[in-house]
Scaffold this motif. Structure first.
Motif, PDB file in Angstrom:
ATOM      1  N   CYS A  27       0.834  -1.204   0.000  1.00 28.24           N
ATOM      2  CA  CYS A  27       0.000   0.000   0.000  1.00 28.24           C
ATOM      3  C   CYS A  27       0.870   1.256   0.000  1.00 28.24           C
ATOM      4  CB  CYS A  27      -0.931  -0.005   1.208  1.00 28.24           C
ATOM      5  SG  CYS A  27      -2.054   1.400   1.269  1.00 28.24           S
ATOM      6  N   PHE A  55      -7.739  -1.420   0.045  1.00 27.87           N
ATOM      7  CA  PHE A  55      -6.929  -1.953   1.140  1.00 27.87           C
ATOM      8  C   PHE A  55      -7.734  -2.041   2.439  1.00 27.87           C
ATOM      9  CE2 PHE A  55      -3.259  -1.476  -1.562  1.00 27.87           C
ATOM     10  CZ  PHE A  55      -2.457  -2.514  -1.139  1.00 27.87           C
ATOM     11  N   ARG A  56      -8.622  -1.093   2.665  1.00 23.83           N
ATOM     12  CA  ARG A  56      -9.471  -1.171   3.863  1.00 23.83           C
ATOM     13  C   ARG A  56     -10.462  -2.323   3.767  1.00 23.83           C
ATOM     14  NH1 ARG A  56      -9.815   4.935   3.326  1.00 23.83           N
ATOM     15  NH2 ARG A  56      -8.174   5.650   4.698  1.00 23.83           N
ATOM     16  N   LYS A  59      -8.716  -5.795   4.386  1.00 18.76           N
ATOM     17  CA  LYS A  59      -7.865  -5.878   5.575  1.00 18.76           C
ATOM     18  C   LYS A  59      -8.111  -7.206   6.295  1.00 18.76           C
ATOM     19  CE  LYS A  59      -8.160  -3.201   9.465  1.00 18.76           C
ATOM     20  NZ  LYS A  59      -8.157  -1.925  10.157  1.00 18.76           N
ATOM     21  N   THR A  61      -8.314  -9.700   9.407  1.00 19.95           N
ATOM     22  CA  THR A  61      -8.545  -9.709  10.844  1.00 19.95           C
ATOM     23  C   THR A  61      -8.246 -11.106  11.354  1.00 19.95           C
ATOM     24  OG1 THR A  61     -10.846 -10.380  10.640  1.00 19.95           O
ATOM     25  CG2 THR A  61     -10.396  -8.013  10.602  1.00 19.95           C
ATOM     26  N   GLN A  69      -9.001 -12.351  -0.272  1.00 20.51           N
ATOM     27  CA  GLN A  69      -8.005 -11.445   0.321  1.00 20.51           C
ATOM     28  C   GLN A  69      -6.629 -11.742  -0.244  1.00 20.51           C
ATOM     29  OE1 GLN A  69      -5.413 -12.187   2.744  1.00 20.51           O
ATOM     30  NE2 GLN A  69      -4.854 -10.054   2.835  1.00 20.51           N
TER      31      GLN A  69
END
Length: 126
Positions: A27, A55-56, A59, A61, A69
């Motif tokens: 990024c 990118f958000r 993300k 988790t 992803q």
């Protein structure tokens, strides 16, 4: 040019590029390339907004692991490579591209010669 590498360095660079960089580095790399292309107002561009949104959205988790992803990460890495290669290509093109037709005197000067100054002259008398 500072971007050129020795043979062993280029092999190491290729092996590093083959392994995917962490998403944050990718990024930041993409944003660096956007800043280089568009200048200090790059944060106002639609490209910046799109990159940040993607990118958000992708993300990672602790509760999520999905193939999408991984594909997005690979695509972003490929895009970073494209942007960096394009910038390097433009720099090399600017450096080595011909400047159009030149006069005979200028062409002779490029190879270290001078044209004769008078008919039958040897070229070194003034």
């Amino acid at each position: 040019m500072p971007g050129f590498m020795r043979h062993s360095d280029s092999q190491q660079h290729r092996s590093e590029m083959a392994a995917l960089l962490p998403p944050l580095r990718v990024c930041r790399g993409i944003l660096k390339e956007l800043r280089a292309m568009q200048g200090p107002t790059y944060k106002l561009s639609p490209a910046y907004n799109y990159v940040m949104d993607q990118f958000r959205k992708n993300k990672v988790t602790g509760q999520m692991y999905c193939r999408a992803q991984q594909e997005a990460h690979h695509d972003s890495h490929t895009y970073l490579c494209l942007l960096a290669s394009n910038r390097t290509h433009l720099a090399l093109h600017k450096l080595y591209h011909g400047k159009g037709d030149r006069s005979r005197e200028e062409v002779a000067g490029l190879v270290g010669l001078r044209l004769p100054t008078q008919p039958g002259g040897k070229g070194w008398e003034k």
